[in-house]
Design a protein around this motif. Sequence first.
Motif, PDB file in Angstrom:
ATOM      1  N   THR A   5     -22.052   8.518  -8.263  1.00  0.00           N
ATOM      2  CA  THR A   5     -21.370   9.439  -7.861  1.00  0.00           C
ATOM      3  C   THR A   5     -21.443   9.767  -6.323  1.00  0.00           C
ATOM      4  O   THR A   5     -22.418   9.347  -5.846  1.00  0.00           O
ATOM      5  CB  THR A   5     -21.575  10.474  -8.823  1.00  0.00           C
ATOM      6  N   LEU A   7     -21.867  12.613  -5.044  1.00  0.00           N
ATOM      7  CA  LEU A   7     -23.066  13.404  -4.929  1.00  0.00           C
ATOM      8  C   LEU A   7     -24.544  12.859  -4.805  1.00  0.00           C
ATOM      9  O   LEU A   7     -25.361  13.106  -3.935  1.00  0.00           O
ATOM     10  CB  LEU A   7     -23.085  14.766  -6.062  1.00  0.00           C
ATOM     11  N   CYS A   8     -24.477  11.770  -5.673  1.00  0.00           N
ATOM     12  CA  CYS A   8     -25.798  11.334  -5.731  1.00  0.00           C
ATOM     13  C   CYS A   8     -25.951  10.162  -4.511  1.00  0.00           C
ATOM     14  O   CYS A   8     -27.236  10.288  -3.950  1.00  0.00           O
ATOM     15  CB  CYS A   8     -25.782  10.234  -6.944  1.00  0.00           C
ATOM     16  N   GLU A  74     -24.813  13.372 -14.283  1.00  0.00           N
ATOM     17  CA  GLU A  74     -23.788  14.126 -13.474  1.00  0.00           C
ATOM     18  C   GLU A  74     -22.286  14.329 -14.154  1.00  0.00           C
ATOM     19  O   GLU A  74     -21.638  15.468 -14.527  1.00  0.00           O
ATOM     20  CB  GLU A  74     -23.735  13.699 -11.995  1.00  0.00           C
ATOM     21  N   SER A  79     -20.902  18.537 -11.558  1.00  0.00           N
ATOM     22  CA  SER A  79     -21.553  18.154 -10.188  1.00  0.00           C
ATOM     23  C   SER A  79     -22.124  19.536  -9.829  1.00  0.00           C
ATOM     24  O   SER A  79     -23.259  19.540  -9.488  1.00  0.00           O
ATOM     25  CB  SER A  79     -20.405  17.853  -9.228  1.00  0.00           C
ATOM     26  N   LYS A  80     -21.491  20.686 -10.339  1.00  0.00           N
ATOM     27  CA  LYS A  80     -22.150  21.992 -10.002  1.00  0.00           C
ATOM     28  C   LYS A  80     -23.396  22.268 -10.625  1.00  0.00           C
ATOM     29  O   LYS A  80     -24.601  22.672  -9.892  1.00  0.00           O
ATOM     30  CB  LYS A  80     -21.252  23.028  -9.907  1.00  0.00           C
TER      31      LYS A  80
END
Length: 297
Positions: A5, A7-8, A74, A79-80
Amino acid sequence: MLGFTKLCKGLSAVLIVGHIVVQLVPPSLNYLALIPARTIPFAWNLVTAGYIEQTIYGVVVSILGLLFIGKQLEPIWGSKEFLKFIFVVNFLTSVFVFITAIAMYYATRLETYLYMPMSGFQGVLAGFLVGLKQILPNQELSLGIARIKAKWLPSIMIVVSITASFFIADSAADLSMILFGSYMSWIYLRFFQTKPETSFKGDPSDEFSFNSFFPEIVRPVVNPLSSIFHRLFCGRSSTSDDGNGYVVGGIPLPGSDPIEASRRRERGARALEERLAAERLADSKNVEELHDAAEKV
């Protein structure tokens, strides 16, 4: 193709940058790592310490754990919530490591507990394993020649860390982060994580109880300790005698029964299967495209 992802990947970049900074500017470690004697007034190191890896080995392990476990958690949490979990577990781990270091200093009068820089992503990685235990407890993972169910990964990591602490002197700080990371993540997921689909908090299922981290033979000893957590974090609510979740005045709280927890795990398993199927489909399409291109040539 690997399904990592954004984010990761972004958090991985943070870990890399943090390592580079402390390598190029060594004095920055005094401000970014957790040094109990300097945490006051430099309280921000309770947050920054978790993202500072002091060794290249730590960077590699943390990034691999973040990418591969993060892509499982996730999509299910969102994500949040995933980012919130990381922040909460990282911060609480640092707080309790700080408290423990101060207590150890007063107990031993050894200044090493006050001035040893402690940092790393180990606490959050341990928390990720607890998350896997909650969502995909029966998912089998291959560890060398053995296949281990995800629900036992947190316990295995703790046992290995405790064993290593007897032979590797520098692993004491890592052990404290792993222990508190596992514990804080369980507290958060068990009692405080909000479920978007129900708006209720926590996971009261028997499969995620405190004693589920221990072998069957020692659970009778752990059960009284487990009940303390319920009284502490659930106020007047308690666990029903038949194991059907939290109750108030004999009435189960809506959404708190094990059936809901089972459905959540089923959704997690289904999401994992769908993601793997999508990856296989994408791989097959790529192979077909390469084959067509080869034929045209």
